[in-house]
Design an enzyme around this catalytic site. Structure first.
Site, PDB file in Angstrom:
ATOM      1  N   ASN A   1      40.323  10.336  -3.145  1.00  0.00           N
ATOM      2  CA  ASN A   1      41.137  11.414  -2.584  1.00  0.00           C
ATOM      3  C   ASN A   1      42.597  11.112  -2.929  1.00  0.00           C
ATOM      4  O   ASN A   1      43.193  10.213  -2.344  1.00  0.00           O
ATOM      5  CB  ASN A   1      40.920  11.457  -1.067  1.00  0.00           C
ATOM      6  CG  ASN A   1      41.851  12.432  -0.371  1.00  0.00           C
ATOM      7  OD1 ASN A   1      42.533  13.221  -1.013  1.00  0.00           O
ATOM      8  ND2 ASN A   1      41.886  12.370   0.957  1.00  0.00           N
TER       9      ASN A   1
ATOM     10  N   LYS B   1      45.148  12.875  -2.374  1.00  0.00           N
ATOM     11  CA  LYS B   1      46.082  13.475  -1.405  1.00  0.00           C
ATOM     12  C   LYS B   1      47.226  14.167  -2.165  1.00  0.00           C
ATOM     13  O   LYS B   1      46.990  14.731  -3.223  1.00  0.00           O
ATOM     14  CB  LYS B   1      46.576  12.408  -0.424  1.00  0.00           C
ATOM     15  CG  LYS B   1      45.400  11.673   0.237  1.00  0.00           C
ATOM     16  CD  LYS B   1      45.770  10.885   1.434  1.00  0.00           C
ATOM     17  CE  LYS B   1      44.510  10.246   2.021  1.00  0.00           C
ATOM     18  NZ  LYS B   1      44.737   9.509   3.228  1.00  0.00           N
TER      19      LYS B   1
ATOM     20  N   HIS C   1      39.172  17.098   6.275  1.00  0.00           N
ATOM     21  CA  HIS C   1      39.815  15.779   6.257  1.00  0.00           C
ATOM     22  C   HIS C   1      40.710  15.637   7.494  1.00  0.00           C
ATOM     23  O   HIS C   1      41.323  16.626   7.936  1.00  0.00           O
ATOM     24  CB  HIS C   1      40.635  15.605   4.972  1.00  0.00           C
ATOM     25  CG  HIS C   1      41.152  14.206   4.824  1.00  0.00           C
ATOM     26  ND1 HIS C   1      42.300  13.787   5.456  1.00  0.00           N
ATOM     27  CD2 HIS C   1      40.643  13.134   4.180  1.00  0.00           C
ATOM     28  CE1 HIS C   1      42.487  12.493   5.171  1.00  0.00           C
ATOM     29  NE2 HIS C   1      41.492  12.076   4.408  1.00  0.00           N
TER      30      HIS C   1
ATOM     31  N   GLU D   1      43.577  14.608   7.990  1.00  0.00           N
ATOM     32  CA  GLU D   1      44.964  15.070   7.864  1.00  0.00           C
ATOM     33  C   GLU D   1      45.039  16.586   7.977  1.00  0.00           C
ATOM     34  O   GLU D   1      46.024  17.130   8.469  1.00  0.00           O
ATOM     35  CB  GLU D   1      45.557  14.565   6.534  1.00  0.00           C
ATOM     36  CG  GLU D   1      45.847  13.073   6.614  1.00  0.00           C
ATOM     37  CD  GLU D   1      45.707  12.326   5.298  1.00  0.00           C
ATOM     38  OE1 GLU D   1      45.739  12.948   4.225  1.00  0.00           O
ATOM     39  OE2 GLU D   1      45.552  11.085   5.356  1.00  0.00           O
TER      40      GLU D   1
ATOM     41  N   GLU E   1      35.391   8.849   8.518  1.00  0.00           N
ATOM     42  CA  GLU E   1      36.702   8.219   8.352  1.00  0.00           C
ATOM     43  C   GLU E   1      37.372   8.073   9.712  1.00  0.00           C
ATOM     44  O   GLU E   1      37.991   9.032  10.210  1.00  0.00           O
ATOM     45  CB  GLU E   1      37.591   9.081   7.455  1.00  0.00           C
ATOM     46  CG  GLU E   1      37.046   9.297   6.063  1.00  0.00           C
ATOM     47  CD  GLU E   1      38.150   9.714   5.098  1.00  0.00           C
ATOM     48  OE1 GLU E   1      38.395   8.976   4.149  1.00  0.00           O
ATOM     49  OE2 GLU E   1      38.769  10.755   5.324  1.00  0.00           O
TER      50      GLU E   1
ATOM     51  N   GLY F   1      44.881   4.851   5.820  1.00  0.00           N
ATOM     52  CA  GLY F   1      46.239   4.547   5.365  1.00  0.00           C
ATOM     53  C   GLY F   1      46.937   3.481   6.176  1.00  0.00           C
ATOM     54  O   GLY F   1      48.139   3.270   6.035  1.00  0.00           O
TER      55      GLY F   1
ATOM     56  N   SER G   1      41.086   2.803   4.400  1.00  0.00           N
ATOM     57  CA  SER G   1      41.539   1.513   3.860  1.00  0.00           C
ATOM     58  C   SER G   1      40.454   0.764   3.095  1.00  0.00           C
ATOM     59  O   SER G   1      40.362  -0.461   3.186  1.00  0.00           O
ATOM     60  CB  SER G   1      42.140   0.648   4.980  1.00  0.00           C
ATOM     61  OG  SER G   1      43.261   1.302   5.560  1.00  0.00           O
TER      62      SER G   1
HETATM   63  P1  PGA Z   1      42.987   5.439   2.660  1.00  0.00           P
HETATM   64  O1  PGA Z   1      42.628   6.992   2.831  1.00  0.00           O
HETATM   65  O2  PGA Z   1      41.944   4.851   1.728  1.00  0.00           O
HETATM   66  O3  PGA Z   1      44.371   5.421   2.040  1.00  0.00           O
HETATM   67  O4  PGA Z   1      42.938   4.801   4.012  1.00  0.00           O
HETATM   68  C1  PGA Z   1      41.306   7.433   2.964  1.00  0.00           C
HETATM   69  C2  PGA Z   1      41.265   8.942   3.144  1.00  0.00           C
HETATM   70  O5  PGA Z   1      42.071   9.473   3.920  1.00  0.00           O
HETATM   71  O6  PGA Z   1      40.443   9.653   2.521  1.00  0.00           O
END
Ligand code: PGA
Length: 253
Positions: A11, A13, A99, A101, A170, A176, A216
């Site tokens: 992803n 983003k 997602h 976010e 997730e 993140g 992560s």
């Molecule tokens: P990250 O993000 O690997 O940077 O923690 C995962 C995601 O939000 O899909």
């Protein structure tokens, strides 16, 4: 080792300009073709501006290209939005739905996610349905309930659609942040997710659904996560912006 498809999904983003995206995708393709021998499926989810060119750039490879979001409506006065039919018309095969976010910053709900899942399948786009609890929900010991409620959105799908749907767990507190759920913690939730899907559909569908872990994931923790009974791959954010790290994660199966 499960017989389910093992998937490493990147992803991106809101990262990568047009040329940067082409470069990253090319590196991923070249490295995967020369180094990846374990049959893992790679998916990339770049921002919308990349989709048309990356679908072409990945032609003839085993790498799938997906959108990060999809609008639930067929068409109409929804300024700034992109429909499933539009994505399909340029060859997009996958989309993220829900997602964290998008849930957090753009008010997506389980109901709007259900409509997005329906819209995606209507145009033969495979959704990766993202779910997961916040830190306060986990601390209040509500994480299983929250995830069950999110999973209830899948009820809009037919059994056949559910068989090709992908789920990504997730935990929001691990995205993140550099904090990964332990492999055991993640697997415990993946088992709960599979049981819930068995209740919503049936056991054989639940046994076949790929459930990815996200939050992560890095080259040094991927192998431990992917070796768990119910973790079928990863949805990778930060580490998917490095072709080296992304490929090394995919080697962790
Ligand atoms: P990250 O993000 O690997 O940077 O923690 C995962 C995601 O939000 O899909």
């Amino acid at each position: 080792m499960s017989k389910r498809q093992q998937i490493a999904a990147g992803n991106w983003k809101m990262h990568k300009t047009f040329l940067e995206g082409q470069g990253l995708a090319q590196e991923i393709r070249t490295m995967s073709e020369s180094e990846l021998t374990n049959g893992a499926k790679l998916l990339i989810f770049p921002p919308f501006i990349h989709l048309q060119s990356l679908v072409k750039q990945m032609e003839g490879s085993a790498i799938g290209v997906g959108a990060q979001n999809i609008n639930e409506h067929e068409q109409g006065a929804y300024t700034g939005e992109i429909s499933a039919a539009m994505l399909k018309s340029i060859g997009v095969q996958y989309t993220l739905v829900g997602h964290s976010e998008r849930r957090q910053y753009y008010n997506e709900t389980n109901a709007s996610c259900a409509a997005k899942l329906t819209a995606a399948f209507k145009h033969q786009i495979i959704p990766v349905y993202c779910i997961g609890e916040t830190l306060s929900e986990r601390e209040a010991n509500k994480h299983f309930d929250v995830v069950s409620e999110q999973l209830a959105a899948l009820k809009v799908l037919s059994a056949e659609e559910m068989s090709s749907c992908i789920v990504a767990y997730e935990p929001v507190w691990a995205i993140g942040t550099g904090v990964t759920a332990s492999a055991e913690q993640a697997n415990e939730m993946h088992i709960h997710i599979r049981k819930t899907i068995a209740t919503l559909f049936n056991q054989s569908i639940a046994d076949a659904v790929a459930i990815l872990y996200g939050g992560s994931v890095k080259p040094d923790n991927a192998q431990a996560l992917f070796s768990m009974s119910d973790i079928d791959g990863g949805l990778i954010g930060g580490a998917a912006l490095s072709s080296r790290d992304f490929i090394n994660i995919a080697k962790g199966f």
